[in-house]
Each structure stands twice: as structure tokens, then as C-alpha cells.
Motif scaffolding. Structure first.
Motif, PDB file in Angstrom:
ATOM      1  N   THR A 196      12.023  14.079   3.469  1.00 53.03           N
ATOM      2  CA  THR A 196      11.831  12.655   3.155  1.00 53.03           C
ATOM      3  C   THR A 196      10.911  12.039   4.191  1.00 53.03           C
ATOM      4  N   VAL A 197      10.229  10.988   3.790  1.00 49.00           N
ATOM      5  CA  VAL A 197       9.363  10.241   4.700  1.00 49.00           C
ATOM      6  C   VAL A 197       9.634   8.760   4.500  1.00 49.00           C
ATOM      7  N   ASN A 198       9.923   8.089   5.582  1.00 50.15           N
ATOM      8  CA  ASN A 198      10.169   6.652   5.525  1.00 50.15           C
ATOM      9  C   ASN A 198       9.474   5.990   6.706  1.00 50.15           C
ATOM     10  N   ILE A 199       8.312   5.398   6.436  1.00 55.36           N
ATOM     11  CA  ILE A 199       7.545   4.729   7.493  1.00 55.36           C
ATOM     12  C   ILE A 199       7.230   3.317   7.003  1.00 55.36           C
ATOM     13  N   PRO A 200       8.132   2.378   7.208  1.00 57.88           N
ATOM     14  CA  PRO A 200       7.953   1.029   6.660  1.00 57.88           C
ATOM     15  C   PRO A 200       6.758   0.279   7.227  1.00 57.88           C
ATOM     16  N   GLU A 201       6.233   0.728   8.361  1.00 60.77           N
ATOM     17  CA  GLU A 201       5.074   0.044   8.941  1.00 60.77           C
ATOM     18  C   GLU A 201       3.779   0.333   8.171  1.00 60.77           C
ATOM     19  N   LEU A 202       3.817   1.318   7.286  1.00 59.32           N
ATOM     20  CA  LEU A 202       2.643   1.631   6.469  1.00 59.32           C
ATOM     21  C   LEU A 202       2.713   0.843   5.160  1.00 59.32           C
ATOM     22  N   PRO A 203       1.562   0.416   4.642  1.00 56.78           N
ATOM     23  CA  PRO A 203       1.561  -0.473   3.472  1.00 56.78           C
ATOM     24  C   PRO A 203       1.558   0.264   2.133  1.00 56.78           C
ATOM     25  N   ASN A 204       1.999  -0.440   1.100  1.00 53.49           N
ATOM     26  CA  ASN A 204       1.804  -0.028  -0.301  1.00 53.49           C
ATOM     27  C   ASN A 204       2.275   1.399  -0.551  1.00 53.49           C
ATOM     28  N   HIS A 205       3.572   1.600  -0.388  1.00 51.94           N
ATOM     29  CA  HIS A 205       4.150   2.931  -0.524  1.00 51.94           C
ATOM     30  C   HIS A 205       4.293   3.318  -1.991  1.00 51.94           C
ATOM     31  N   TYR A 206       3.895   4.558  -2.311  1.00 52.08           N
ATOM     32  CA  TYR A 206       4.150   5.136  -3.629  1.00 52.08           C
ATOM     33  C   TYR A 206       4.840   6.468  -3.431  1.00 52.08           C
ATOM     34  N   GLY A 216       5.929   9.959  -4.675  1.00 53.36           N
ATOM     35  CA  GLY A 216       5.669  10.982  -5.664  1.00 53.36           C
ATOM     36  C   GLY A 216       6.726  12.072  -5.606  1.00 53.36           C
ATOM     37  N   LYS A 217       6.592  13.064  -6.493  1.00 49.42           N
ATOM     38  CA  LYS A 217       7.580  14.143  -6.523  1.00 49.42           C
ATOM     39  C   LYS A 217       7.607  14.909  -5.206  1.00 49.42           C
ATOM     40  N   VAL A 218       6.453  15.270  -4.705  1.00 49.51           N
ATOM     41  CA  VAL A 218       6.414  16.049  -3.468  1.00 49.51           C
ATOM     42  C   VAL A 218       5.553  15.392  -2.392  1.00 49.51           C
ATOM     43  N   ARG A 219       4.893  14.305  -2.718  1.00 50.63           N
ATOM     44  CA  ARG A 219       4.054  13.622  -1.746  1.00 50.63           C
ATOM     45  C   ARG A 219       4.465  12.158  -1.606  1.00 50.63           C
ATOM     46  N   GLU A 220       4.294  11.646  -0.396  1.00 54.17           N
ATOM     47  CA  GLU A 220       4.471  10.214  -0.143  1.00 54.17           C
ATOM     48  C   GLU A 220       3.084   9.630   0.095  1.00 54.17           C
ATOM     49  N   ASN A 221       2.781   8.525  -0.580  1.00 53.29           N
ATOM     50  CA  ASN A 221       1.443   7.950  -0.531  1.00 53.29           C
ATOM     51  C   ASN A 221       1.506   6.502  -0.054  1.00 53.29           C
ATOM     52  N   TYR A 222       0.536   6.128   0.758  1.00 54.96           N
ATOM     53  CA  TYR A 222       0.405   4.758   1.226  1.00 54.96           C
ATOM     54  C   TYR A 222      -1.044   4.324   1.061  1.00 54.96           C
ATOM     55  N   ASP A 223      -1.264   3.243   0.336  1.00 58.80           N
ATOM     56  CA  ASP A 223      -2.621   2.736   0.123  1.00 58.80           C
ATOM     57  C   ASP A 223      -3.001   1.784   1.234  1.00 58.80           C
ATOM     58  N   LEU A 224      -4.125   2.079   1.893  1.00 59.38           N
ATOM     59  CA  LEU A 224      -4.598   1.280   3.014  1.00 59.38           C
ATOM     60  C   LEU A 224      -5.551   0.185   2.528  1.00 59.38           C
ATOM     61  N   PRO A 225      -5.710  -0.872   3.310  1.00 59.51           N
ATOM     62  CA  PRO A 225      -6.590  -1.971   2.901  1.00 59.51           C
ATOM     63  C   PRO A 225      -8.060  -1.575   2.768  1.00 59.51           C
ATOM     64  N   ASP A 226      -8.470  -0.466   3.394  1.00 56.94           N
ATOM     65  CA  ASP A 226      -9.887  -0.065   3.368  1.00 56.94           C
ATOM     66  C   ASP A 226     -10.214   0.870   2.213  1.00 56.94           C
ATOM     67  N   ASP A 227      -9.358   0.880   1.171  1.00 55.04           N
ATOM     68  CA  ASP A 227      -9.577   1.718  -0.013  1.00 55.04           C
ATOM     69  C   ASP A 227      -9.400   3.202   0.268  1.00 55.04           C
ATOM     70  N   ASN A 228      -8.707   3.521   1.355  1.00 61.07           N
ATOM     71  CA  ASN A 228      -8.303   4.898   1.600  1.00 61.07           C
ATOM     72  C   ASN A 228      -6.810   5.040   1.332  1.00 61.07           C
ATOM     73  N   ARG A 229      -6.363   6.260   1.207  1.00 55.48           N
ATOM     74  CA  ARG A 229      -4.954   6.529   0.912  1.00 55.48           C
ATOM     75  C   ARG A 229      -4.408   7.573   1.873  1.00 55.48           C
ATOM     76  N   ILE A 230      -3.233   7.298   2.426  1.00 54.91           N
ATOM     77  CA  ILE A 230      -2.513   8.280   3.231  1.00 54.91           C
ATOM     78  C   ILE A 230      -1.675   9.136   2.284  1.00 54.91           C
ATOM     79  N   PHE A 250      -0.587   1.633  11.188  1.00 51.58           N
ATOM     80  CA  PHE A 250       0.496   0.676  10.982  1.00 51.58           C
ATOM     81  C   PHE A 250      -0.087  -0.727  10.786  1.00 51.58           C
ATOM     82  N   THR A 251       0.502  -1.469   9.858  1.00 45.32           N
ATOM     83  CA  THR A 251       0.007  -2.826   9.557  1.00 45.32           C
ATOM     84  C   THR A 251       1.011  -3.901   9.926  1.00 45.32           C
TER      85      THR A 251
END
Length: 315
Positions: free
Chosen positions: A6-16, A18-32, A313-314
Motif C-alpha cells: 500500500t502507498v499513502n502519501i497525503p502530501e501528494l496531490p490528486n491521488h488515483y 489503481g489495481k497495482v499502481r498508485e498515481n498522483y497528478d502533479l500541477p505541471d502536467d506530469n504524473r507520479i 509534496f504540495t
């Protein structure tokens, strides 16, 4: 054995999630994109496999680096062994599957359809007389619809893709050209490692300028079928499946004990998890030629990932 389940990083924005991946959309149009060790099958998470997320991320990194001269890819950086920062894209609704051999077991595989008597499929006509696992006269593309929100992929022909407006003619030609070149590079490099790249799938997207970019992953053992080259001829001559990186231990174990779509999933034994992890390690070393140092993996993966992502972190 360290596991990132599991991954839980609340300081990162726009969490999605997924089944096996955790995704965070950044303001600069990149994705973690954080690859966990979760193993998904039968529309559920069965267990977590040690090192799986890191291994798949690093195999994809190997191939993205080796094919960047063929087509652009989504990679921006790798801040952690389990993480890629990728350019956020609009994913195109067609999944590109390239096949070099008559193989597969799913309903969309060409071997399944060929055994059922079909010769015309995906807008292609295959000759009579082919044997299971035989090399095709030349690689082919068998596109499918990209199923979102849990739907099922459906076979497509190029004519259907254009008629339904899924892609423009120029997009289809670009994707086809990229896919054949990527596959040729993959087969060439795999052969040098004693492997046969049998088939693989590619996912493409477009950026804000409409540029087609390779996304997701490339030539990993989860998105591709590899055979051990030295086993191929004898297996083919004896109507057997050539030896591969068999990671389906868990899937097979579950399906032998219950109906995984209806029944509760039994607890996965620890030895089965370890064996599957060993297969991923073996695949990594065979494909990349590098040694996977399991002892060097931080036992506290979540803390390491969080530490390496602090610059994003935002809050």
C-alpha cells in the motif's frame, strides 16, 4: 522479504488508486506512478509479491532507454526504484498487440482463434497449416479496444478502428510503424540474451500537442511473452509450449481451488509467494543482463518512496 503493498502519501496531490499502481497528478502536467508489489488477477488483488514493483519499473526503464531513438516515451525521471515520473497523456483507446508467433490462451489470442478454425482475424488472413507456437511469416498487429472502467478488450481490425473514429489514419500509421520497430528492437536484443520475444502489448497516448507518445510499460514480463530460446525447437517439435517465465503460479493455484470470480479467495501460501518473487528476479536478470541485489533493497520501502518524493509534496 520487503513488500510495498500500500502507498499513502497525503502530501501528494490528486491521488488515483489503481489495481497495482498508485498515481498522483502533479500541477505541471506530469504524473507520479508508484508501482506496488500487489498481484492482481480475477478482478481482485490476490497477494503481494516481494520486489515485483521495483523489478517491473526497472525492466521498463531498461527498455525505454533502449528504444528512445525509435519513438518518444512518457518518462520524465526516476526518483525511486519503484517510481517513474511520467508525462500525463490522453491515452488512445486502442491497445496495440504485436505477435511474432502463433501463441496465446485468451479469447483474443490468435492461437485460440486459429484452433477454432478462424483464418481471418484482426483484418489479417493467416495461412492454413500453421502449428501451435510456430513463428509467423512476419510479425502482425492484433489491435484491441482499450477497455476502461473494468470492461473487456475486444478485437479490432484497422478498418474498424478508422470507421469507428478511434484513431485517425495518420495516428494508426504512426502507431503501427512505432509498434513494428519497437518489437523488432525487442526481438533483436532479447535474442542476444538467449530469449525469444514472442508477443507484447503497447499503450500509446497523446500530449497537449497531439504528439503520439509511448506510455505505461514496455517489454516487461507482465506485458510480454518471453520464451527461453534454447528450449524452443525441441518443444515445438514435440508439440509443447516452450519454457517461459511462468509467473502464473498464484493464478493457477487459486483457480485449482475455487471459482475465483464467485468464491472467497483462499490465503496464498508463503512459499508460493517466494517462488513467484524468484521468477520475477530471474526474469529481470535474463532480460536486462544485470544482477538483482535483493539484499540491497531497503526493508522500509514505503519510507524510502516517501523520502524520495518529498520534492513533490504540495501541502
Amino acid at each position: 522479504m520487503p513488500i510495498l503493498d500500500t502507498v499513502n502519501i497525503p502530501e501528494l496531490p490528486n491521488h488515483y488508486h489503481g489495481k497495482v499502481r498508485e498515481n498522483y497528478d502533479l500541477p505541471d502536467d506530469n504524473r507520479i506512478i508508484i508501482a506496488t508489489d500487489r498481484l492482481s488477477a480475477f478482478d481482485t488483488i490476490l497477494t503481494s509479491i516481494p520486489y515485483k514493483g521495483q523489478i517491473l519499473t526497472q525492466i521498463a526503464r531498461h527498455w525505454f532507454d533502449q528504444t528512445s531513438d525509435i519513438c518518444p516515451n512518457h518518462v520524465v525521471s526516476y526518483p525511486d526504484p519503484n517510481v517513474v515520473i511520467g508525462k500525463r497523456l490522453e491515452i488512445l483507446p486502442v491497445e496495440i498487440v504485436v505477435r511474432g508467433y502463433l501463441a496465446g490462451s485468451t479469447s483474443t489470442s490468435i492461437l485460440t482463434r486459429y484452433k477454432a478454425g478462424q483464418r481471418e482475424m484482426y483484418g489479417i488472413t493467416l495461412p492454413d497449416g500453421l502449428k501451435p507456437h510456430q513463428k509467423l511469416p512476419e510479425p502482425i498487429i492484433t489491435p484491441t479496444s482499450k477497455a476502461f472502467d473494468g470492461g473487456h478488450d475486444e478485437p479490432l481490425s484497422p478498418a474498424e478502428i478508422l470507421f469507428e473514429g478511434l484513431l485517425s489514419e495518420m495516428q494508426w500509421q504512426t502507431l503501427s510503424d512505432y509498434a513494428f520497430k519497437l518489437f523488432a528492437r525487442g526481438q533483436e536484443m532479447a535474442a542476444k540474451r538467449g530469449l525469444i520475444l514472442v508477443d507484447t502489448k503497447y499503450e500509446f497516448g497523446v500530449d497537449e500537442n497531439g504528439t503520439i507518445i509511448l506510455a505505461d510499460e514496455i517489454h516487461t514480463p507482465d506485458s510480454s511473452r518471453y520464451w527461453i530460446a534454447e528450449t524452443y525447437q525441441n518443444s515445438f517439435d514435440n508439440n509443447k509450449v516452450p519454457r517461459s517465465f511462468d509467473k502464473d503460479f498464484v493464478r493457477n493455484w487459486v483457480s485449482q481451488r475455487c471459482d475465483p470470480y464467485k468464491d472467497p479467495i483462499p490465503e496464498i501460501p508463503a512459499n508460493l509467494v517466494r517462488d513467484t518473487s524468484a521468477v520475477y528476479i530471474k526474469a529481470y536478470e535474463a532480460i536486462t543482463g544485470d544482477v538483482f541485489d535483493a539484499a540491497a533493497v531497503d526493508q522500509h520501502i514505503h519510507a524510502r518512496v516517501r523520502r524520495n518524493l518529498e520534492p513533490y509534496f504540495t501541502v
